[in-house]
Design a protein around this motif. Structure first.
Motif, PDB file in Angstrom:
ATOM      1  N   CYS A  43       0.436  -0.839   0.158  1.00 36.14           N
ATOM      2  CA  CYS A  43      -0.121   0.125  -0.520  1.00 36.14           C
ATOM      3  C   CYS A  43       0.648   1.316  -0.221  1.00 36.14           C
ATOM      4  O   CYS A  43       1.968   1.329  -0.241  1.00 36.14           O
TER       5      CYS A  43
ATOM      6  N   PHE B 111      -0.309   3.623   1.811  1.00 37.02           N
ATOM      7  CA  PHE B 111      -0.963   4.765   2.760  1.00 37.02           C
ATOM      8  C   PHE B 111      -0.015   4.052   3.793  1.00 37.02           C
ATOM      9  O   PHE B 111       0.005   2.930   3.310  1.00 37.02           O
ATOM     10  N   ARG B 112      -0.092   4.600   4.603  1.00 36.80           N
ATOM     11  CA  ARG B 112      -0.065   3.861   5.840  1.00 36.80           C
ATOM     12  C   ARG B 112      -1.169   4.390   7.309  1.00 36.80           C
ATOM     13  O   ARG B 112      -0.422   4.837   8.321  1.00 36.80           O
ATOM     14  N   CYS B 113      -1.989   3.775   6.840  1.00 37.21           N
ATOM     15  CA  CYS B 113      -3.076   4.613   7.461  1.00 37.21           C
ATOM     16  C   CYS B 113      -2.681   4.215   9.035  1.00 37.21           C
ATOM     17  O   CYS B 113      -2.839   2.860   9.324  1.00 37.21           O
TER      18      CYS B 113
ATOM     19  N   TYR C 261      -4.860   3.059  11.206  1.00 32.73           N
ATOM     20  CA  TYR C 261      -5.546   2.651  12.016  1.00 32.73           C
ATOM     21  C   TYR C 261      -5.570   0.134  10.500  1.00 32.73           C
ATOM     22  O   TYR C 261      -6.445  -0.501  10.789  1.00 32.73           O
ATOM     23  N   CYS C 262      -4.428   0.846   9.913  1.00 32.70           N
ATOM     24  CA  CYS C 262      -4.063  -0.197   9.696  1.00 32.70           C
ATOM     25  C   CYS C 262      -2.640  -0.954   9.412  1.00 32.70           C
ATOM     26  O   CYS C 262      -2.286  -2.094   9.575  1.00 32.70           O
ATOM     27  N   LEU C 263      -1.923  -0.083   8.872  1.00 29.92           N
ATOM     28  CA  LEU C 263      -0.514  -0.521   8.950  1.00 29.92           C
ATOM     29  C   LEU C 263       0.091   0.594   9.448  1.00 29.92           C
ATOM     30  O   LEU C 263      -0.586   1.384  10.148  1.00 29.92           O
TER      31      LEU C 263
ATOM     32  N   GLY D 283      -4.265  -5.058   0.318  1.00 36.33           N
ATOM     33  CA  GLY D 283      -2.652  -3.237   0.278  1.00 36.33           C
ATOM     34  C   GLY D 283      -4.072  -2.962  -0.397  1.00 36.33           C
ATOM     35  O   GLY D 283      -5.524  -2.661  -0.500  1.00 36.33           O
ATOM     36  N   GLU D 284      -3.234  -1.975  -1.058  1.00 34.15           N
ATOM     37  CA  GLU D 284      -3.939  -0.904  -2.344  1.00 34.15           C
ATOM     38  C   GLU D 284      -4.161  -2.099  -3.317  1.00 34.15           C
ATOM     39  O   GLU D 284      -2.936  -2.378  -3.952  1.00 34.15           O
TER      40      GLU D 284
ATOM     41  N   ASN E 126      -7.860   3.132  -1.646  1.00 33.16           N
ATOM     42  CA  ASN E 126      -7.512   4.018  -1.861  1.00 33.16           C
ATOM     43  C   ASN E 126      -7.961   5.638  -2.470  1.00 33.16           C
ATOM     44  O   ASN E 126      -7.685   6.829  -1.920  1.00 33.16           O
TER      45      ASN E 126
ATOM     46  N   ARG F 103      -3.895   9.059   7.517  1.00 23.95           N
ATOM     47  CA  ARG F 103      -2.784   8.639   6.194  1.00 23.95           C
ATOM     48  C   ARG F 103      -2.015   8.111   6.664  1.00 23.95           C
ATOM     49  O   ARG F 103      -1.229   7.493   5.822  1.00 23.95           O
TER      50      ARG F 103
ATOM     51  N   TYR G 246      -4.408  -4.933   6.121  1.00 24.42           N
ATOM     52  CA  TYR G 246      -3.830  -4.903   5.278  1.00 24.42           C
ATOM     53  C   TYR G 246      -3.009  -6.246   3.707  1.00 24.42           C
ATOM     54  O   TYR G 246      -2.980  -6.507   2.875  1.00 24.42           O
TER      55      TYR G 246
HETATM   56 FE1  SF4 Z   1      -3.426   1.133   2.298  1.00 27.02          FE
HETATM   57 FE2  SF4 Z   1      -6.187   0.762   2.897  1.00 27.02          FE
HETATM   58 FE3  SF4 Z   1      -4.552  -0.144   4.418  1.00 27.02          FE
HETATM   59 FE4  SF4 Z   1      -5.334   2.044   4.618  1.00 27.02          FE
HETATM   60  S1  SF4 Z   1      -6.661   1.096   5.299  1.00 27.02           S
HETATM   61  S2  SF4 Z   1      -2.899   1.105   4.555  1.00 27.02           S
HETATM   62  S3  SF4 Z   1      -5.202   2.687   2.456  1.00 27.02           S
HETATM   63  S4  SF4 Z   1      -4.503  -1.026   2.942  1.00 27.02           S
END
Ligand code: SF4
Ligand code: 5AD
Length: 355
Positions: A50, A52-54, A56-58, A96-97, A124, A159, A351
């Protein structure tokens, strides 16, 4: 307000589900689990990568899979075609994206040729504007675009990379390409962006995009999740009904859809809620997931998975692949135990599973 009535726990459906476009399947090949739930929706993650590094995710230091570990497009199409023959009717591409994987238009085209009744993507949005037309022509039908803030600075903070502009452009481009209605995925977290709920509702009302509030789930790479950070769907429904306009439940033609959708009673705008934490929708689940490294997962929160990639790379026949898919569905549990003390977060964050 009795919120329990607003977000009822769905009841399990037996027999094959129906979409408006394809009659119910009654064949013996249908993918049914031991609780009678028919599995006809496949989420395919095409990469764990991805841009991004949101939060709440990465995490910032995330390491992604080496390319050789990813399923090739030929392998994805092979699994999808076996799944199609087993009654899978709808496919969603995730990451991921997904746009981080080169040649995604070609994959969409090949999947569309398999005759799924719906082919969607969760993205995203970065780079989507440029590809929207080609994706639509290739057979993509719908798109969900993630956007957790309408304030550029905060957007960048959540993000941790990238800007808001291209994401808004992606929504316009999706509409221009006929990928409508555009759904906008929003993860609200207490103390982070929960003060934007009304802005997002106003956005839904002015743009006619369906804003879907997703409860923050314990699937983040940094283990930031905490119950106190989750905004509960019932509370969001109550707040919007009070502050903007009463919300009315929209009966879903497919009761197995994860989001509960509402319209504002003045007829302007729609919002949805994915209440995975407060009202798990496991009893109606029709979803099966394929990770980018070729593992089948019967649940976002599954601990165990079935390795289809090794099977494929060892020259398995379609019948063998079918057996593994059926076996994974057969093992499916009744539901995740997110609200129980026994809950164990899955070994993979979001992700790496695919949304
Ligand atoms: Fe990437 Fe989506 Fe995770 Fe954000 S939520 S880091 S855009 S995979
Ligand atoms: N909780 C809730 N939603 C999440 N997403 C990613 N991580 C989480 C999480 N921990 C969302 C993304 C995207 C969708 C695939 O899942 O924002 O919209």
């Amino acid at each position: 307000m009795s919120t329990a009535a607003r977000l009822p726990l769905p009841r399990a459906r037996h027999g094959c589900g129906r979409s408006e476009e394809e009659p119910a399947q009654t064949g013996t090949n249908c993918l049914v689990d031991t609780y009678g739930r028919v599995h006809d929706d496949l989420r395919i993650s095409v990469t764990d990568r991805c841009n991004f590094r949101c939060v709440y995710c990465l995490d910032e230091e995330a390491e992604f899979l080496p390319r050789g570990e990813l399923l090739t497009y030929d392998e994805i199409v092979r699994i999808a075609s076996v799944a199609r023959r087993m009654g899978v009717r709808t496919v969603r591409l995730t990451g991921g994206e997904p746009l981080q994987r080169r040649g995604i238009v070609e994959l969409v085209e090949r999947l569309a040729a398999l005759g799924f009744s719906d082919l969607a993507m969760t993205t995203n949005g970065v780079g989507f504007a440029r590809l929207a037309g080609a994706l639509g022509r290739a057979g993509l039908r719908r798109v969900n675009i993630s956007c957790d803030s309408l304030r550029p600075e905060r957007f960048a903070c959540i993000r941790r990379r990238g800007q808001m502009g291209p994401v808004l452009e992606a929504m316009d481009a999706a509409e221009a390409a006929g990928l409508e209605p555009v759904k906008v995925n929003v993860v609200l977290m207490a103390g982070v962006n929960d003060d934007e709920i009304e802005d997002f509702a106003a956005f839904a009302r002015t743009t006619k995009r369906i804003v879907r509030f997703i409860e923050f789930m314990p699937l983040d790479a940094q283990s930031l999740w905490d119950r106190s950070r989750v905004l509960l769907a019932d509370d969001m429904v109550a707040l919007l009904s009070r502050e903007i306009c009463p919300l009315e439940d929209i009966p879903d033609p497919d009761p197995r859809a994860p989001a509960t959708e509402y319209r504002f009673s003045d007829g302007i705008g729609r919002v949805g809620f994915i209440a995975s934490v407060s009202h798990p929708f496991c009893l109606n689940c029709n979803r099966l997931r394929l990770t980018s490294d070729g593992m089948l997962r019967y649940c976002l929160f599954a601990i165990e998975e079935a390795d289809v990639k090794t099977l494929l790379r060892n020259g398995a026949s379609d019948a063998e692949i079918e057996k593994v898919i059926r076996g994974n569905v057969h093992e499916k549990w009744l539901g995740h135990e997110i609200n129980s003390a026994k809950f164990v977060p899955p070994p993979r964050p979001m992700y790496s599973i695919g949304g």
